[in-house]
Design an enzyme around this catalytic site. Structure first.
Site, PDB file in Angstrom:
ATOM      1  N   GLY A 157       0.833  -1.197   0.000  1.00 58.46           N
ATOM      2  CA  GLY A 157       0.000   0.000   0.000  1.00 58.46           C
ATOM      3  C   GLY A 157       0.867   1.246   0.000  1.00 58.46           C
ATOM      4  CD  GLU A 158       4.020   2.870   3.073  1.00 55.45           C
ATOM      5  OE1 GLU A 158       4.929   3.293   2.311  1.00 55.45           O
ATOM      6  OE2 GLU A 158       4.253   2.403   4.197  1.00 55.45           O
TER       7      GLU A 158
END
Length: 361
Positions: free
Chosen positions: A314-315
């Site tokens: 993610g991120e």
């Protein structure tokens, strides 16, 4: 703002797409031999209206927010990690930050709902409230708050455009947001809970079973209007998901190519595309996330992941990687010689243009 954007999105420039395809087919190579790079270059031309493009100024927009459902024990990390990692984005020490630095990608980080009064230097403060409510007990937010989250995402793209960014990625930070994303996806497409709930950042079996039960129940209990993506966000989503949805809408409105990261990012892209089905034309994928719901969401969107790297961070971490691939596509279009420029007789291609075959030069 939101209604103006939804009504103002226009499709790709089909005339430029045809010109770009003709240019790609005239390059000194076997037809189609550069595969997805050709498709990327052609669609990029359709987005910008320009035959030749560059993405020298790149940015991943990250939306940080806390999710009330975290208190149910559905995440491996405590809620304070949302704030800590948001600080680390600015320090340049997170996964997405280190990948971004490697190819000159900037980060633009927004606080849309971190459960803290702390003001972090370098983070754009658009806090709606200190986290959403616990979706297991009550709706995440009001309908107006959901709309506000979308408009923050649209504003983020406007800021990025004014700063001269030519391509965007969409990332997030919010402990508990794989739970909210799973609930949103289940509400959007009506699938089995087991098809959308994964272990996120890593939880034990007991927490995993609880997470599945919570997602199953919340989609039933809040009187969701399943035909209204904004209502879905307000009932079982998060400020991060709403703002990311707004980024995809804004990118389509301002005609800036935008890259999808992983599970949470693709759910936001799907929400945006439900609000306006032209949105996906402006989206490029990055990697095939290992989070279980990704495959359903990307299939529903009608796109294919560019890469499979067994990632699930993610991120926005997949976006800088995809930017490099898109850079390669622009290099092909901008710098590769045509048959004519290379003084190569390409008459032999006439016999194979309409056939499925490959030629080795």
């Amino acid at each position: 703002m939101l209604n103006e954007v939804l009504k103002g999105i226009e499709g790709l420039d089909n005339d430029m797409i045809l010109k770009a395809k003709n240019r790609v087919d005239s390059l000194a190579k076997p037809l189609g031999s550069l595969g997805k790079l050709e498709d990327i270059a052609i669609r990029l031309s359709g987005i910008t209206g320009n035959m030749f493009n560059n993405i020298d100024k790149k940015c991943v927009i990250i939306m940080s927010s806390d999710n009330g459902v975290e208190e149910e024990g559905v995440a491996s990390a405590p809620q304070c990690v949302t704030l800590l990692q948001t600080k680390n984005f600015i320090k340049g020490t997170t996964g997405v930050a280190t990948l971004a630095k490697s190819n000159g990608t900037d980060l633009m980080v927004f606080d849309v709902g971190i459960n803290s009064d702390e003001v972090v230097e370098g983070v754009i403060n658009r806090k709606i409230s200190k986290g959403t409510k616990n979706i297991y007990k009550e709706p995440a937010m009001t309908y107006e708050e959901a709309k506000k989250s979308l408009e923050i995402g649209i504003e983020a793209v406007k800021i990025a455009k004014e700063k001269g960014y030519k391509i965007l990625g969409v990332g997030e930070m919010g402990i508990g947001n794989t739970t909210t994303s799973a609930a949103v996806l289940k509400a959007l497409i009506g699938c089995e809970t087991s098809q959308v709930v994964g272990k996120g950042g890593g939880i034990n079996n007991a927490s995993f079973e609880k997470k599945k039960r919570i997602v199953e129940e919340v989609v039933k209990k809040h009187n969701i209007n399943f035909d209204d993506p904004i209502d879905i966000i307000s009932k079982v989503g998060g400020y991060d998901i709403g703002a990311m949805t707004g980024v995809f809408l804004g990118a389509a409105f301002y005609r800036i190519p935008v890259v999808i990261d992983g599970f949470i990012s693709v759910v936001a892209a799907l929400l945006a595309n439900r609000l306006n089905p032209l949105v996906k034309e402006f989206c490029f994928t990055s990697h095939k996330s290992q989070e279980i719901g990704y495959e359903l969401a990307i299939k529903e969107l009608g796109l294919d992941p560019m890469l499979d790297l067994n990632m699930r961070l993610g991120e926005g971490s997949g976006c800088p990687i995809a930017f490099s691939v898109i850079d390669f596509a622009t290099a092909m279009m901008n710098n590769m010689a045509t048959f004519e420029e290379g003084n190569i007789d390409n008459s032999y291609l006439e016999d194979v243009k309409d056939e499925e075959c490959y030629i080795v030069l």
